[in-house]
Design a protein around this motif. Structure first.
Motif, PDB file in Angstrom:
ATOM      1  N   HIS B  22       0.836  -1.202   0.000  1.00 47.44           N
ATOM      2  CA  HIS B  22       0.000   0.000   0.000  1.00 47.44           C
ATOM      3  C   HIS B  22       0.872   1.253   0.000  1.00 47.44           C
ATOM      4  CE1 HIS B  22      -2.529   3.173   1.851  1.00 47.44           C
ATOM      5  NE2 HIS B  22      -3.452   2.653   1.076  1.00 47.44           N
ATOM      6  N   ILE B  26       0.992   4.088  -3.066  1.00 45.94           N
ATOM      7  CA  ILE B  26       0.700   5.495  -2.772  1.00 45.94           C
ATOM      8  C   ILE B  26       1.827   6.383  -3.294  1.00 45.94           C
ATOM      9  CG2 ILE B  26       0.520   7.127  -0.835  1.00 45.94           C
ATOM     10  CD1 ILE B  26      -1.953   5.368  -1.334  1.00 45.94           C
ATOM     11  N   LEU B  29       1.740   6.434  -7.055  1.00 47.07           N
ATOM     12  CA  LEU B  29       0.605   7.198  -7.575  1.00 47.07           C
ATOM     13  C   LEU B  29       1.030   8.595  -8.029  1.00 47.07           C
ATOM     14  CD1 LEU B  29      -2.650   6.704  -5.514  1.00 47.07           C
ATOM     15  CD2 LEU B  29      -2.547   8.009  -7.615  1.00 47.07           C
ATOM     16  N   ASP B  36      -7.201   8.625 -15.441  1.00 44.53           N
ATOM     17  CA  ASP B  36      -7.505   7.184 -15.472  1.00 44.53           C
ATOM     18  C   ASP B  36      -6.489   6.383 -14.661  1.00 44.53           C
ATOM     19  OD1 ASP B  36      -9.664   6.338 -17.555  1.00 44.53           O
ATOM     20  OD2 ASP B  36      -8.562   7.961 -18.507  1.00 44.53           O
ATOM     21  N   ARG B  38      -4.487   7.448 -12.264  1.00 40.57           N
ATOM     22  CA  ARG B  38      -4.601   7.740 -10.832  1.00 40.57           C
ATOM     23  C   ARG B  38      -5.745   6.938 -10.214  1.00 40.57           C
ATOM     24  NH1 ARG B  38      -1.714  12.080  -8.648  1.00 40.57           N
ATOM     25  NH2 ARG B  38      -2.815  11.682  -6.721  1.00 40.57           N
ATOM     26  N   ILE B  39      -6.874   6.864 -10.928  1.00 42.86           N
ATOM     27  CA  ILE B  39      -8.036   6.144 -10.403  1.00 42.86           C
ATOM     28  C   ILE B  39      -7.709   4.659 -10.285  1.00 42.86           C
ATOM     29  CG2 ILE B  39     -10.422   5.445 -10.904  1.00 42.86           C
ATOM     30  CD1 ILE B  39     -10.695   8.218 -12.359  1.00 42.86           C
ATOM     31  N   GLY B  42      -5.455   4.186  -7.435  1.00 41.75           N
ATOM     32  CA  GLY B  42      -6.216   4.403  -6.205  1.00 41.75           C
ATOM     33  C   GLY B  42      -7.032   3.174  -5.844  1.00 41.75           C
ATOM     34  N   ARG B  43      -7.603   2.516  -6.864  1.00 35.56           N
ATOM     35  CA  ARG B  43      -8.381   1.290  -6.607  1.00 35.56           C
ATOM     36  C   ARG B  43      -7.486   0.168  -6.102  1.00 35.56           C
ATOM     37  NH1 ARG B  43     -11.693   2.092 -11.886  1.00 35.56           N
ATOM     38  NH2 ARG B  43     -13.474   3.245 -11.037  1.00 35.56           N
ATOM     39  N   ALA B  46      -6.712   0.926  -2.559  1.00 41.82           N
ATOM     40  CA  ALA B  46      -7.889   0.681  -1.704  1.00 41.82           C
ATOM     41  C   ALA B  46      -8.061  -0.813  -1.474  1.00 41.82           C
ATOM     42  CB  ALA B  46      -9.143   1.284  -2.337  1.00 41.82           C
TER      43      ALA B  46
END
Lengths: 213, 213
Positions: B22, B26, B29, B36, B38-39, B42-43, B46
């Motif tokens: 994780h 991060i 990122l 797109d 970044r998303i 991010g997923r 998460a």
């Protein structure tokens, strides 16, 4: 879909807000002083990502590309975050708690005026807040241990509220469909004003939760 | 709880791995070239956080503090990530896809040797991988568009596998209870060796998925 065009715009604005909030949390994660703090911030970021995905699903149902929605509305959120850039972990924690609370207020206010379907969507997105308790406990224990932090963090909290209201007003001014949806009419300035009064009262309560104000 | 002491140690090692992964996602990122990307990242982050929370719940049931578990085992993962620090977004995407695949291999191998309860935990943690399809599609389209990327990214993928095996062997050498759990006996070197052979074959398949190798 037989619904107000304000609904899709509202979701578009909200998803841009989730995206901007996620980006900010990720950046602030770099300041985390210990493993507990990194984990708490990671959970907050993960829950923003879940909100993002729920809103993305609603947009896709309406043939709107979530990425296009982000690109269209993200600037105002980036400006808000740019003017409220925490310099310390304490400031980041106040911002996380206050920001999560303001988002919850806004979502709750929305729930009262939206049609039933949209209300369910917003409630689902809202239901996951609560990860900010870590931030509240952090600030409370820091302020108790070092009362000299109280005043600068109080000023910081006021600034957060001021900037949030300023930037929210810009969104409402620019997006009449959204404002109409929330307040029946853009000309109903009294309703808009009551909304911000409520937010301000709830903010004062949250500052007290933090041992500030 | 009437179970092998290896189970709690295994969860402790895994949670440190999720935490380190994780943290790395991060950091990476920050290199994302567009919304797109970044998303998608991010997923992925998460879903590492969700895995973390599932493992944390198991540790708490066993009176083990998740943060203490992270602190105890995180070094070896940080060393792995330190030796495989992507310099470009393409390298980050290869690492995300290969790393997610290696973790899935490891979890799948575990599922075969664990008691039923632990198998369920590990399957739940595993079930959320699949977010790395974005990374696969990214690398494939980049390599197709620019074949000169193929060779350096192939070398990069080999290095990732080599470092993953080296670091996994360090964990197994240091944690006999875990090794006993996975391979019945630390002296069963043939079983350990078969495990790494399987991982190597699956890695070759994944490199082919990426258009590399």
């Amino acid at each position: 879909m037989d619904e107000s065009p304000g609904i899709a715009k509202l979701y578009s604005v909200l998803i841009a807000g989730e995206y901007a909030a996620h980006s900010r949390l990720i950046t602030e994660l770099g300041m985390a002083p210990d493993v507990d703090s990194r984990i708490a911030m990671g959970r907050l970021a993960a829950s923003e990502m879940n909100h993002f995905d729920e809103l993305a699903a609603e947009l896709v149902k309406r043939d709107i590309d979530p990425v296009a929605a982000v690109l269209r509305y993200v600037d105002v959120f980036d400006r808000y975050h740019g003017t409220t850039n925490p310099k310390t972990w304490d400031e980041a924690m106040v911002k996380a708690y206050v920001g999560d609370g303001l988002a919850a207020d806004f979502y709750r206010e929305l729930a009262g005026v939206l049609p039933a379907d949209a209300r369910d969507v917003v409630s689902t997105v809202m239901s996951e807040t609560g990860n900010s308790q870590f931030a509240r406990d952090w600030v409370r224990s820091r302020v108790t241990a070092d009362p000299a932090l109280r005043w600068p963090l109080t000023l910081w909290g006021r600034r957060l509220l001021g900037e949030a209201i300023t930037h929210a007003q810009w969104v409402l001014a620019a997006e009449e469909d959204v404002t109409d949806l929330l307040f029946s009419s853009t000309t109903d300035l009294a309703a808009v004003s009551r909304f911000f009064d409520t937010v301000t009262e709830l903010h004062a309560q949250r500052m007290a939760d933090l041992g500030l104000g």
